[in-house]
Design a protein around this motif. Structure first.
Motif, PDB file in Angstrom:
ATOM      1  N   VAL A 149      58.059  59.683  15.347  1.00 31.10           N
ATOM      2  CA  VAL A 149      58.613  60.997  15.655  1.00 31.10           C
ATOM      3  C   VAL A 149      57.481  61.946  16.043  1.00 31.10           C
ATOM      4  O   VAL A 149      56.536  62.144  15.276  1.00 31.10           O
ATOM      5  N   GLY A 174      60.249  53.747  13.534  1.00 30.69           N
ATOM      6  CA  GLY A 174      61.300  54.322  14.371  1.00 30.69           C
ATOM      7  C   GLY A 174      61.362  53.575  15.683  1.00 30.69           C
ATOM      8  O   GLY A 174      60.572  52.660  15.947  1.00 30.69           O
ATOM      9  N   HIS A 175      62.289  53.957  16.522  1.00 31.25           N
ATOM     10  CA  HIS A 175      62.471  53.234  17.781  1.00 31.25           C
ATOM     11  C   HIS A 175      62.371  54.168  18.980  1.00 31.25           C
ATOM     12  O   HIS A 175      62.918  53.884  20.042  1.00 31.25           O
ATOM     13  N   SER A 176      61.663  55.284  18.806  1.00 29.47           N
ATOM     14  CA  SER A 176      61.479  56.221  19.907  1.00 29.47           C
ATOM     15  C   SER A 176      60.038  56.177  20.391  1.00 29.47           C
ATOM     16  O   SER A 176      59.163  55.600  19.748  1.00 29.47           O
ATOM     17  N   ASN A 177      59.806  56.802  21.559  1.00 33.27           N
ATOM     18  CA  ASN A 177      58.463  56.902  22.150  1.00 33.27           C
ATOM     19  C   ASN A 177      57.826  55.531  22.395  1.00 33.27           C
ATOM     20  O   ASN A 177      56.622  55.337  22.203  1.00 33.27           O
ATOM     21  N   TYR A 178      58.639  54.585  22.841  1.00 28.84           N
ATOM     22  CA  TYR A 178      58.127  53.238  23.088  1.00 28.84           C
ATOM     23  C   TYR A 178      57.028  53.242  24.146  1.00 28.84           C
ATOM     24  O   TYR A 178      55.988  52.593  23.979  1.00 28.84           O
TER      25      TYR A 178
END
Length: 514
Positions: A149, A174-178
Motif C-alpha cells: 500500500v 497485498g496485490h497492488s502496485n505489481y
C-alpha cells in the motif's frame, strides 16, 4: 490409568522444547557469507496482527542460517514516519539472541516513509565504508516486506541500490502496485518477487530462503597447489573455538559420476574406494597426497561437533598431467674447456638418478656421468675449445620409466691475447705501430687511438686491419697519444695491449707499454 496419562502429558510438555531445539541445530546452514538487511513495513497501514505475522515469517526464514562475522549477518530496518534501525549487522552473532530480539520488536505506525528508509539503508547500513555497515567484497541483500500500500517513489532509490551491487528482493502481502514492485527487484523477477496472503507466508519460506542462499552462497572449500600427485584443501575454520574435528574424504570420480559419499565402498564391488583423513578443529588446510596424475577427484569436508551441526562441503578438481623430468636443459658457465649443464624440474620423490652423456659432433668420443636424484646440474670438464657437443640428460624414474632430453652446445674458442705491442715515433706527429699476432683462427685486429691532454681523453678513432697485418702507421697525432690493438676471433675479441706515445721536439724514437 489416569496417572499414566498425566505422566505422559507432562513428559510431552517437558520434551517438546528440547526436540524443537535439536531440530533447529540440525538445520543450521553453513553455506553462506553475506549481509542481509530486512526492510519491514510497520506503518499505520499494517495491522498489529499483520506485523506479528511478518515477524514470525522473518524468524522462520532466517532461523537455519549460521550467524557471525565470517558467515551471515542480519539487520532489521522498520518503515514508519521516522524509519528506525532496530539492529545492525554487527549486533547479533547467535540465533538465540536474534530470535529473542525479533520477539520484542514493536510496530512504528505512522506514514509509510519507505524512501527515507531506503536512504538510510543506502548511506548508512548497506555501505561498506561506514562504521557498522556492510562488509566489503561480500554479497549484500535487501529484502523488503511490505503490504504493497502506497510504497512511495521507490523506483529510483531501489535502482541506485542495485547499481551499487545490492540484490533487492520483495515480499508483498497485498496485490497492488505489481508494476512498481516488479521494477524494483533484481532480475529475475520470478525468483525475487513474491505475492502472498498474510496467513500463507510460510508457503514461500523455502523458496525465498533458497533465493537468498543463491546470492550469498560462499564457496567455503577451495583447492590450491594442485600438482600431479597432490593438492591442498583450504576452508574457513568454522569449528574454531568448538570441540570437534574435520573429516575429509576424497576419491577419483568414476566415469558414471559416482562420488565418494556414503559408506565408502563401491556399490558393485564392495571395495573401499575413497581415502579418509581427519584434521583438528583449529585447522583450515589439509594436503591430499598419493593422487594419480591427470585424474578428476571429488573431496568432501564434514565439520563434526557435538555443539553445532554443519553441512558437508564438497569440491571437484583435476590433478595435473604427469610431467617427467627433464623438461628443460640449460647451459651456463660456458668456457673453452668446461660447461655447466642444468635440468629440471627436480623430482627427487620419483627419480632414482640422472645419466648425462656428451660427445663432440659429428663423431667424437662418448663420455658419461651419473648423478643422484637430488642433483639437477653437473660441470662437464676436459672439453675441446670451439667445438659443438651433443648433451643428453636421461632421468631414471622409480616407476621404471626413463625420459631423455638432448641439446647442442658450443664451447668457447681460444682467444689468445696480443703477444707484443711497440710504438715508434716518426717525426713530430706520426707513429709506427708494430705488434705480434698471427695466430690460427684470427679474423683481424681492432686498433684504436685517442689523444690525451692533461690526462683527459680526447676524440677516439678506430681502424680494422686484416689478420695478416702486423704493423701500421698513424699520422697527424696529438703530442700525447694512447694506442690499443686487440685481436679479433670468430666469436669474441681477445685481450689487447695499449701503449702511450709522447712526441718531443727532437724526433727521438721510443715506445712503452702501459
Amino acid at each position: 490409568m489416569k496417572g499414566h496419562m498425566l505422566t505422559w502429558m507432562l513428559l510431552c510438555l517437558v520434551l517438546r522444547p528440547s526436540v524443537a531445539q535439536n531440530s533447529v541445530t540440525a538445520g543450521v546452514l553453513n553455506c553462506c557469507e553475506g549481509d542481509v538487511l530486512f526492510l519491514l513495513d510497520s506503518s499505520g497501514s499494517v495491522s498489529s496482527y499483520e506485523h506479528s505475522r511478518m515477524l514470525a515469517f522473518l524468524s522462520e526464514l532466517i532461523l537455519p542460517f549460521s550467524l557471525g562475522k565470517d558467515q551471515v549477518r542480519v539487520g532489521l530496518l522498520q518503515v514508519g514516519t521516522q524509519p528506525r534501525l532496530e539492529f545492525g549487522f554487527d549486533t547479533f552473532n547467535t540465533q538465540s539472541d536474534l530470535q529473542g530480539a525479533l520477539r520484542s520488536i514493536k510496530p512504528l505506525r505512522g506514514d509509510t516513509n519507505t524512501v527515507e528508509a531506503l536512504r538510510m539503508a543506502k548511506e548508512w547500513v548497506l555501505r561498506p565504508s561506514t562504521a557498522h555497515g556492510a562488509r566489503a567484497d561480500l554479497p549484500r541483500v535487501l529484502v523488503w516486506l511490505t503490504d504493497g500500500v502506497k510504497p512511495g517513489d521507490v523506483i529510483r532509490p531501489m535502482a541506485e541500490l542495485r547499481e551499487e551491487g545490492v540484490a533487492v528482493l520483495v515480499v508483498s502481502t497485498g496485490h497492488s502496485n505489481y508494476q512498481v514492485l516488479r521494477q524494483v527487484v533484481s532480475p529475475p523477477a520470478e525468483n525475487h518477487l513474491y505475492f502472498v496472503d498474510i496467513d500463507d507466508m510460510s508457503i514461500i519460506t523455502e523458496d525465498l530462503r533458497d533465493a537468498i542462499i543463491e546470492i550469498i552462497r560462499a564457496e567455503r572449500l577451495h583447492v590450491r597447489d594442485v600438482s600431479t600427485n597432490s593438492a591442498t584443501l583450504q576452508w574457513r575454520p568454522v569449528l574454531s573455538g568448538l570441540m570437534g574435528y574435520y573429516e575429509i574424504r576424497f576419491n577419483p570420480v568414476t566415469a558414471g559420476g559416482g562420488g565418494g559419499s556414503g559408506t565408502g565402498t563401491s556399490p558393485s564391488t564392495g571395495i573401499n574406494y575413497y581415502q579418509r583423513l581427519t584434521q583438528s578443529a583449529d585447522s583450515s588446510t589439509a594436503k591430499l597426497i598419493d593422487l594419480k596424475a591427470d585424474t578428476t577427484y571429488r573431496a568432501t569436508l564434514t565439520p563434526t561437533s557435538n555443539e553445532q551441526a554443519f553441512n558437508t562441503l564438497s569440491v571437484t578438481f583435476t590433478t595435473k598431467p604427469e610431467v617427467l623430468s627433464p623438461v628443460v636443459i640449460t647451459v651456463s658457465e660456458l668456457g673453452q674447456t668446461s660447461a655447466r649443464v642444468s635440468w629440471g624440474p627436480l623430482q627427487p620423490e620419483t627419480i632414482t638418478s640422472y645419466y648425462i652423456e656428451y660427445s663432440a659432433l659429428p663423431r667424437g668420443k662418448l663420455h658419461a656421468v651419473t648423478v643422484g636424484r637430488m642433483q639437477n646440474s653437473t660441470l662437464l670438464r676436459d672439453l675441446q675449445p670451439d667445438t659443438t657437443y651433443l648433451v643428453t640428460v636421461s632421468a631414471r624414474h622409480a616407476s621404471g620409466k626413463e625420459k631423455a632430453m638432448s641439446i647442442r652446445m658450443c664451447t668457447q674458442e681460444v682467444t689468445p691475447a696480443l703477444a707484443d705491442l711497440q710504438l715508434t715515433t716518426v717525426g713530430s706527429d706520426s707513429l709506427q705501430v708494430d705488434w705480434k699476432g698471427n695466430v690460427a683462427g684470427l679474423r683481424g685486429y681492432w686498433l684504436t687511438w685517442e689523444g690525451q691532454q692533461n690526462t683527459v681523453p680526447g676524440q677516439r678513432s678506430s681502424l680494422y686491419l686484416p689478420p695478416d697485418s702486423l704493423s701500421t702507421r698513424l699520422t697527424h697525432l696529438p703530442p700525447l697519444t694512447r694506442v690499443c690493438v686487440s685481436p679479433i676471433y670468430r666469436t669474441a675479441r681477445g685481450e689487447g695491449l695499449c701503449c702511450t706515445a709522447q712526441f718531443h721536439s727532437e724526433a727521438s724514437a721510443y715506445g712503452y707499454q702501459s
